[in-house]
Design a protein around this motif. Structure first.
Motif, PDB file in Angstrom:
ATOM      1  N   VAL A 114      43.549  30.672  77.609  1.00 28.49           N
ATOM      2  CA  VAL A 114      43.906  32.050  77.292  1.00 28.49           C
ATOM      3  C   VAL A 114      44.166  32.813  78.584  1.00 28.49           C
ATOM      4  CG1 VAL A 114      43.124  34.210  76.252  1.00 28.49           C
ATOM      5  CG2 VAL A 114      42.561  32.022  75.172  1.00 28.49           C
ATOM      6  N   TRP A 115      45.370  33.383  78.700  1.00 26.10           N
ATOM      7  CA  TRP A 115      45.683  34.250  79.833  1.00 26.10           C
ATOM      8  C   TRP A 115      46.858  35.137  79.455  1.00 26.10           C
ATOM      9  CZ3 TRP A 115      43.436  35.999  83.982  1.00 26.10           C
ATOM     10  CH2 TRP A 115      44.189  36.675  84.944  1.00 26.10           C
ATOM     11  N   ASN A 116      46.766  36.408  79.774  1.00 23.98           N
ATOM     12  CA  ASN A 116      47.836  37.361  79.516  1.00 23.98           C
ATOM     13  C   ASN A 116      48.707  37.480  80.767  1.00 23.98           C
ATOM     14  OD1 ASN A 116      49.520  39.434  78.817  1.00 23.98           O
ATOM     15  ND2 ASN A 116      47.914  40.954  78.517  1.00 23.98           N
ATOM     16  N   PHE A 117      49.906  36.894  80.730  1.00 25.34           N
ATOM     17  CA  PHE A 117      50.788  36.909  81.891  1.00 25.34           C
ATOM     18  C   PHE A 117      51.536  38.228  82.066  1.00 25.34           C
ATOM     19  CE2 PHE A 117      50.176  32.371  81.338  1.00 25.34           C
ATOM     20  CZ  PHE A 117      50.081  31.920  82.649  1.00 25.34           C
ATOM     21  N   GLY A 118      51.619  39.037  81.013  1.00 21.00           N
ATOM     22  CA  GLY A 118      52.297  40.314  81.140  1.00 21.00           C
ATOM     23  C   GLY A 118      52.897  40.779  79.833  1.00 21.00           C
ATOM     24  N   ASP A 119      53.398  41.985  79.816  1.00 18.49           N
ATOM     25  CA  ASP A 119      53.954  42.593  78.613  1.00 18.49           C
ATOM     26  C   ASP A 119      55.258  41.899  78.206  1.00 18.49           C
ATOM     27  OD1 ASP A 119      51.895  44.420  78.636  1.00 18.49           O
ATOM     28  OD2 ASP A 119      53.059  45.961  79.696  1.00 18.49           O
ATOM     29  N   GLY A 120      55.474  41.846  76.889  1.00 16.04           N
ATOM     30  CA  GLY A 120      56.732  41.351  76.357  1.00 16.04           C
ATOM     31  C   GLY A 120      56.926  39.862  76.450  1.00 16.04           C
ATOM     32  N   LEU A 121      55.838  39.104  76.648  1.00 15.37           N
ATOM     33  CA  LEU A 121      55.932  37.659  76.815  1.00 15.37           C
ATOM     34  C   LEU A 121      55.152  36.925  75.745  1.00 15.37           C
ATOM     35  CD1 LEU A 121      55.482  37.420  80.682  1.00 15.37           C
ATOM     36  CD2 LEU A 121      57.471  36.573  79.416  1.00 15.37           C
ATOM     37  N   MET A 169      52.222  30.053  76.697  1.00 17.65           N
ATOM     38  CA  MET A 169      51.165  29.067  76.512  1.00 17.65           C
ATOM     39  C   MET A 169      50.850  28.493  77.887  1.00 17.65           C
ATOM     40  SD  MET A 169      51.078  25.668  74.065  1.00 17.65           S
ATOM     41  CE  MET A 169      52.549  24.932  74.804  1.00 17.65           C
ATOM     42  N   LEU A 170      49.577  28.424  78.240  1.00 18.55           N
ATOM     43  CA  LEU A 170      49.133  27.961  79.554  1.00 18.55           C
ATOM     44  C   LEU A 170      48.414  26.626  79.415  1.00 18.55           C
ATOM     45  CD1 LEU A 170      48.588  28.361  82.602  1.00 18.55           C
ATOM     46  CD2 LEU A 170      46.567  29.708  81.950  1.00 18.55           C
ATOM     47  N   LYS A 171      48.837  25.653  80.218  1.00 17.68           N
ATOM     48  CA  LYS A 171      48.231  24.329  80.238  1.00 17.68           C
ATOM     49  C   LYS A 171      47.900  23.941  81.673  1.00 17.68           C
ATOM     50  CE  LYS A 171      49.194  23.090  75.820  1.00 17.68           C
ATOM     51  NZ  LYS A 171      48.211  22.603  74.826  1.00 17.68           N
ATOM     52  N   SER A 172      47.024  22.954  81.826  1.00 11.95           N
ATOM     53  CA  SER A 172      46.715  22.392  83.138  1.00 11.95           C
ATOM     54  C   SER A 172      46.732  20.880  83.024  1.00 11.95           C
ATOM     55  CB  SER A 172      45.336  22.864  83.621  1.00 11.95           C
ATOM     56  OG  SER A 172      44.991  22.247  84.843  1.00 11.95           O
ATOM     57  N   TYR A 173      47.492  20.224  83.938  1.00 17.22           N
ATOM     58  CA  TYR A 173      47.605  18.768  83.865  1.00 17.22           C
ATOM     59  C   TYR A 173      47.869  18.201  85.253  1.00 17.22           C
ATOM     60  CZ  TYR A 173      49.395  14.135  82.676  1.00 17.22           C
ATOM     61  OH  TYR A 173      49.609  12.768  82.606  1.00 17.22           O
ATOM     62  N   ASN A 174      47.028  17.257  85.653  1.00 17.36           N
ATOM     63  CA  ASN A 174      47.254  16.475  86.871  1.00 17.36           C
ATOM     64  C   ASN A 174      47.440  17.369  88.107  1.00 17.36           C
ATOM     65  OD1 ASN A 174      47.416  13.982  88.146  1.00 17.36           O
ATOM     66  ND2 ASN A 174      49.650  13.858  87.953  1.00 17.36           N
ATOM     67  N   GLY A 175      46.630  18.424  88.196  1.00 20.79           N
ATOM     68  CA  GLY A 175      46.657  19.281  89.372  1.00 20.79           C
ATOM     69  C   GLY A 175      47.680  20.387  89.344  1.00 20.79           C
ATOM     70  N   ASP A 176      48.362  20.562  88.228  1.00 15.77           N
ATOM     71  CA  ASP A 176      49.360  21.612  88.099  1.00 15.77           C
ATOM     72  C   ASP A 176      49.083  22.445  86.854  1.00 15.77           C
ATOM     73  OD1 ASP A 176      51.258  20.939  90.298  1.00 15.77           O
ATOM     74  OD2 ASP A 176      51.495  19.090  89.153  1.00 15.77           O
ATOM     75  N   ALA A 177      49.427  23.719  86.928  1.00 13.76           N
ATOM     76  CA  ALA A 177      49.439  24.574  85.737  1.00 13.76           C
ATOM     77  C   ALA A 177      50.858  24.608  85.195  1.00 13.76           C
ATOM     78  CB  ALA A 177      48.978  25.985  86.077  1.00 13.76           C
ATOM     79  N   TYR A 178      50.983  24.643  83.880  1.00 12.04           N
ATOM     80  CA  TYR A 178      52.283  24.737  83.218  1.00 12.04           C
ATOM     81  C   TYR A 178      52.289  25.981  82.350  1.00 12.04           C
ATOM     82  CZ  TYR A 178      53.409  19.930  84.591  1.00 12.04           C
ATOM     83  OH  TYR A 178      53.691  18.785  85.306  1.00 12.04           O
ATOM     84  N   LEU A 225      50.010  35.783  87.712  1.00 13.83           N
ATOM     85  CA  LEU A 225      49.285  34.516  87.670  1.00 13.83           C
ATOM     86  C   LEU A 225      47.777  34.744  87.596  1.00 13.83           C
ATOM     87  CD1 LEU A 225      51.335  32.557  90.354  1.00 13.83           C
ATOM     88  CD2 LEU A 225      51.405  32.234  87.870  1.00 13.83           C
ATOM     89  N   PRO A 226      47.038  33.778  87.053  1.00 15.10           N
ATOM     90  CA  PRO A 226      45.580  33.914  86.985  1.00 15.10           C
ATOM     91  C   PRO A 226      44.961  34.042  88.379  1.00 15.10           C
ATOM     92  CG  PRO A 226      46.339  32.136  85.566  1.00 15.10           C
ATOM     93  CD  PRO A 226      47.516  32.555  86.385  1.00 15.10           C
ATOM     94  N   THR A 227      43.822  34.691  88.435  1.00 17.05           N
ATOM     95  CA  THR A 227      43.083  34.857  89.683  1.00 17.05           C
ATOM     96  C   THR A 227      42.780  33.488  90.299  1.00 17.05           C
ATOM     97  OG1 THR A 227      42.078  36.856  88.810  1.00 17.05           O
ATOM     98  CG2 THR A 227      41.015  35.844  90.718  1.00 17.05           C
ATOM     99  N   GLY A 228      43.029  33.365  91.598  1.00 14.77           N
ATOM    100  CA  GLY A 228      42.759  32.105  92.284  1.00 14.77           C
ATOM    101  C   GLY A 228      43.941  31.157  92.319  1.00 14.77           C
ATOM    102  N   VAL A 229      44.980  31.429  91.542  1.00 17.89           N
ATOM    103  CA  VAL A 229      46.200  30.627  91.571  1.00 17.89           C
ATOM    104  C   VAL A 229      47.164  31.333  92.516  1.00 17.89           C
ATOM    105  CG1 VAL A 229      48.087  29.643  90.210  1.00 17.89           C
ATOM    106  CG2 VAL A 229      45.799  29.846  89.213  1.00 17.89           C
ATOM    107  N   THR A 230      47.379  30.748  93.708  1.00 19.10           N
ATOM    108  CA  THR A 230      48.096  31.467  94.765  1.00 19.10           C
ATOM    109  C   THR A 230      49.224  30.647  95.383  1.00 19.10           C
ATOM    110  OG1 THR A 230      46.458  30.688  96.369  1.00 19.10           O
ATOM    111  CG2 THR A 230      46.081  32.855  95.342  1.00 19.10           C
ATOM    112  N   PRO A 231      50.162  30.140  94.596  1.00 15.41           N
ATOM    113  CA  PRO A 231      51.274  29.392  95.179  1.00 15.41           C
ATOM    114  C   PRO A 231      52.290  30.334  95.817  1.00 15.41           C
ATOM    115  CG  PRO A 231      51.647  29.654  92.854  1.00 15.41           C
ATOM    116  CD  PRO A 231      50.297  30.272  93.141  1.00 15.41           C
TER     117      PRO A 231
END
Length: 315
Positions: free
Chosen positions: A237-244, A247-256, A273-279
């Protein structure tokens, strides 16, 4: 290859049959009580020979609309392990499709009924059936290759972008399976592409009127298969922003991040992006491009209501 339907001469322990497709749209062919009784009897007969396989049934849209009270829908849902509904919003007439919610009726307006957002709303109501039952069971959906009724003043023909968009709207709202409807049986003289098997028409007869839609079906099937290891993981569960719709997934070291817009709207959308995700950048899967990230945010375009994007973010 596996099947939910057993060939006539296959043995009872046929290894390619992981589950049983019990019946189709029983709620539209029987009264409420008679339909439930029919399902229970059919499953009882199946289990006598094939215990251990899961059971699946497809229902009409009535079970998630104002036509059926929640207690009726729950009774049908409880007869099988997996449920789907056949909602052909893109192709069908813009009727008074009202989806049931715990708060009352949620009209699918004429501005959104023939859009990908209608499938999203239908999936949300199907999730509410599970919530009312207090039991999570897999929910599938039935996309269509062609309009079942052809193209006339009430029905639109499917286009390649719609063929794909309906599937992504379903998956983003947690559909765990898709079952293609590959016929176009109705519409009479208003249906120049009437078909009992669209795939055979294209593969064997090279039928032009459905060639592009079948090609799009193959493309989205391949995309889903390639992303299946990701799609089959837990969602977060994560709210990426208005009007969106995301679906958030995590697999093999990557978020999708799987994304479309809400309510058939278009234009730019900004993702937080979620807190701590800083690409520094995110990759747009299958589009051969990257997007810069600044202060934990990135922006992308959704030019039409059917646009979908999948983003890959290194964790």
């Amino acid at each position: 290859m596996f099947s939910l339907m057993k060939p006539k001469n296959a043995p009872d322990n046929w290894a390619q049959l992981p589950g049983n497709y019990v019946d189709d749209e029983v709620d539209g062919r029987f009264g409420w009580d008679e339909g439930v009784a029919h399902m229970n009897q059919t499953i009882k007969e199946l289990n006598a020979k094939e215990a251990g396989r899961f059971t699946y049934a497809n229902w009409t849209p009535s079970l998630i609309s104002y036509d059926a009270p929640m207690d009726i829908t729950k009774r049908y849902w409880e007869t099988v392990d997996v449920s789907s509904t056949s909602n052909y919003y893109y192709a069908g007439a813009c009727r008074d499709w009202r989806l049931r919610t715990p708060q009352g009726y949620n009209p699918t307006t004429t501005a959104t009924c023939q859009t990908s957002s209608a499938y999203a709303k239908a999936m949300q109501v199907m999730q509410e059936v599970n919530a009312a039952r207090g039991v999570y069971t897999p929910i599938w959906m039935v996309p269509t290759v062609l309009s079942p009724e052809g193209e006339h003043d009430l029905s639109d023909q499917m286009t390649p972008d719609r063929v794909k968009a309906q599937v992504w709207a379903m998956l983003i709202h947690e559909s765990r399976g898709i079952v293609w409807f590959t016929q176009s049986p109705g519409g009479g003289d208003d249906n120049p592409c009437m078909s009992g098997d669209t795939l055979a028409d294209v593969r064997i007869h090279n039928t032009a009127c459905s060639r592009d839609q079948v090609q799009a079906m193959g493309e989205v099937n391949a995309e889903v298969k390639a992303l299946a290891p990701v799609l089959n993981t837990q969602s977060y569960v994560w709210n990426f922003g208005d009007g969106l719709d995301t679906m958030l997934k995590s697999y093999n070291g990557d978020a999708y991040i799987f994304a479309m817009t809400q309510d058939a709207l278009t234009g730019q959308r900004t993702f937080t992006l979620p807190t701590g995700v800083t690409p520094k950048t995110v990759d747009v899967v299958g589009e051969n491009r990257t997007i810069a990230v600044k202060d934990g945010k990135f922006t992308d375009d959704f030019p039409v209501e059917s646009t979908h994007h999948v983003y890959k973010v290194r964790l």
